[in-house]
Design a protein around this motif. Structure first.
Motif, PDB file in Angstrom:
ATOM      1  N   SER A  31       0.825  -1.214   0.000  1.00  0.00           N
ATOM      2  CA  SER A  31       0.000   0.000   0.000  1.00  0.00           C
ATOM      3  C   SER A  31       0.857   1.261   0.000  1.00  0.00           C
ATOM      4  CB  SER A  31      -0.940  -0.001   1.209  1.00  0.00           C
ATOM      5  OG  SER A  31      -0.210   0.039   2.431  1.00  0.00           O
ATOM      6  N   ASP A  32       2.100   1.142   0.489  1.00  0.00           N
ATOM      7  CA  ASP A  32       3.008   2.299   0.481  1.00  0.00           C
ATOM      8  C   ASP A  32       3.516   2.626  -0.914  1.00  0.00           C
ATOM      9  OD1 ASP A  32       2.805   2.598   3.194  1.00  0.00           O
ATOM     10  OD2 ASP A  32       4.650   1.534   3.663  1.00  0.00           O
ATOM     11  N   THR A  33       3.425   1.664  -1.825  1.00  0.00           N
ATOM     12  CA  THR A  33       4.027   1.841  -3.153  1.00  0.00           C
ATOM     13  C   THR A  33       3.028   2.319  -4.196  1.00  0.00           C
ATOM     14  OG1 THR A  33       3.589  -0.464  -3.837  1.00  0.00           O
ATOM     15  CG2 THR A  33       5.620  -0.043  -2.612  1.00  0.00           C
ATOM     16  N   TYR A  37       7.350  -7.530   5.563  1.00  0.00           N
ATOM     17  CA  TYR A  37       7.409  -6.089   5.339  1.00  0.00           C
ATOM     18  C   TYR A  37       8.829  -5.635   4.993  1.00  0.00           C
ATOM     19  CZ  TYR A  37       6.589  -1.103   6.101  1.00  0.00           C
ATOM     20  OH  TYR A  37       6.486   0.256   5.934  1.00  0.00           O
ATOM     21  N   TYR A  38       9.807  -6.090   5.769  1.00  0.00           N
ATOM     22  CA  TYR A  38      11.159  -5.588   5.563  1.00  0.00           C
ATOM     23  C   TYR A  38      11.907  -6.322   4.449  1.00  0.00           C
ATOM     24  CZ  TYR A  38      10.564  -2.477   9.471  1.00  0.00           C
ATOM     25  OH  TYR A  38      10.115  -1.460  10.273  1.00  0.00           O
ATOM     26  N   TRP A  82      13.703  -5.859  -1.183  1.00  0.00           N
ATOM     27  CA  TRP A  82      13.560  -6.224  -2.597  1.00  0.00           C
ATOM     28  C   TRP A  82      13.246  -5.002  -3.459  1.00  0.00           C
ATOM     29  CZ3 TRP A  82       9.150  -6.327  -5.884  1.00  0.00           C
ATOM     30  CH2 TRP A  82       9.355  -6.965  -7.104  1.00  0.00           C
ATOM     31  N   LEU A  83      12.437  -4.082  -2.912  1.00  0.00           N
ATOM     32  CA  LEU A  83      12.056  -2.892  -3.671  1.00  0.00           C
ATOM     33  C   LEU A  83      13.193  -1.884  -3.761  1.00  0.00           C
ATOM     34  CD1 LEU A  83       8.434  -2.159  -2.334  1.00  0.00           C
ATOM     35  CD2 LEU A  83       9.047  -2.890  -4.638  1.00  0.00           C
ATOM     36  N   PHE A  99      18.286  -2.762   3.344  1.00  0.00           N
ATOM     37  CA  PHE A  99      17.586  -3.329   4.495  1.00  0.00           C
ATOM     38  C   PHE A  99      17.670  -2.352   5.669  1.00  0.00           C
ATOM     39  CE2 PHE A  99      16.961  -6.036   8.220  1.00  0.00           C
ATOM     40  CZ  PHE A  99      15.848  -6.764   7.822  1.00  0.00           C
ATOM     41  N   PRO A 100      16.518  -1.820   6.129  1.00  0.00           N
ATOM     42  CA  PRO A 100      16.518  -0.846   7.229  1.00  0.00           C
ATOM     43  C   PRO A 100      16.745  -1.526   8.581  1.00  0.00           C
ATOM     44  CG  PRO A 100      14.278  -1.303   6.533  1.00  0.00           C
ATOM     45  CD  PRO A 100      15.173  -2.066   5.596  1.00  0.00           C
ATOM     46  N   THR A 101      18.000  -1.808   8.883  1.00  0.00           N
ATOM     47  CA  THR A 101      18.355  -2.585  10.071  1.00  0.00           C
ATOM     48  C   THR A 101      17.839  -1.952  11.365  1.00  0.00           C
ATOM     49  OG1 THR A 101      20.372  -3.308   8.935  1.00  0.00           O
ATOM     50  CG2 THR A 101      20.257  -3.659  11.315  1.00  0.00           C
TER      51      THR A 101
END
Length: 219
Positions: free
Chosen positions: A44-46, A102-103, A108-109, A113-115
């Motif tokens: 939904s964020d994309t 989610y992560y 992938w997008l 990776f938001p560690t």
């Protein structure tokens, strides 16, 4: 009276016994639900907020980026479980599935990776079994059950409180979720009053303190 007897007096475990395979299936279904909702939350964020479809996905994004939907779903998973231990396992696997999807989808997008965010949400997910174990007793009767029920309801009311001066769908969803849980967890007028007595100070404390900001600020 032993601790076990005391807990049973608050809410009795389900008399129906499940096989190992049935318990495993329930855990896997909770994980699958987390995977599905995690995918929906990120997807939904994309979606660009153009047109009717874009507005719908934008609303879904607004809801899934707030705590309300996760509190609602996790509470329902917990109270529908046959005992508090199963509740703890199912809620943990639900959040594990949601966070991983989610992560990993984010990685992938965006190939990144938001560690930091993953670790912070991971710590919260690790604490979810304790909350689920406690919330399981909210479906019982008496003062302790009322207190357990008032915590997720109070959190939802606190999250949705801006609805009373800012009419936004995400806040409406939080308030409706609080009402749904209140109705589910109030088997009679007496229990309803008990929950309400605990609910008022909990909402007041959450609104007047920085507890939620400390726990979820920046997420």
């Amino acid at each position: 009276m032993s601790i076990k007897a005391t807990l049973n007096s608050i809410r009795n475990k389900s008399s129906s016994s499940l096989t190992i395979q049935q318990k495993l299936l329930q855990v896997l279904l909770s994980f699958a639900l987390g995977v599905f909702l995690g995918f929906i939350a990120k997807y939904s964020d994309t979606i660009p907020s153009n047109g009717l479809i874009g507005d719908i996905w934008g609303t879904i994004s607004d809801i899934t980026t707030r705590l309300g939907i996760w509190i609602l779903v996790a509470t329902i998973i917990a109270i529908l479980s046959i005992n508090p231990r199963i509740a703890a396992i199912k809620v943990f696997t639900f959040f594990s599935g949601m966070l991983l999807t989610y992560y990993l989808y984010s990685m992938w997008l965006f190939h990144f990776f938001p560690t930091y965010y993953f670790i912070r949400w991971g710590v919260i997910a690790l604490a979810s079994p304790i909350a689920a174990y406690i919330v399981w007793f909210s479906k019982g009767n008496g003062w302790f059950s009322a207190f357990c029920a008032s915590m997720p309801i109070g959190l939802l009311v606190s999250e949705g409180y801006p609805f009373f001066y800012m009419f936004e769908i995400a806040f409406v969803f939080d308030i409706l979720s609080a009402i749904i849980l209140f109705l589910i967890l109030s088997p009679n007028k007496k229990q309803c009053l008990r929950i309400f007595i605990f609910l008022l100070p909990i909402v007041f404390i959450l609104r007047k303190s920085d507890i939620l900001l400390y726990l979820f600020g920046g997420l």
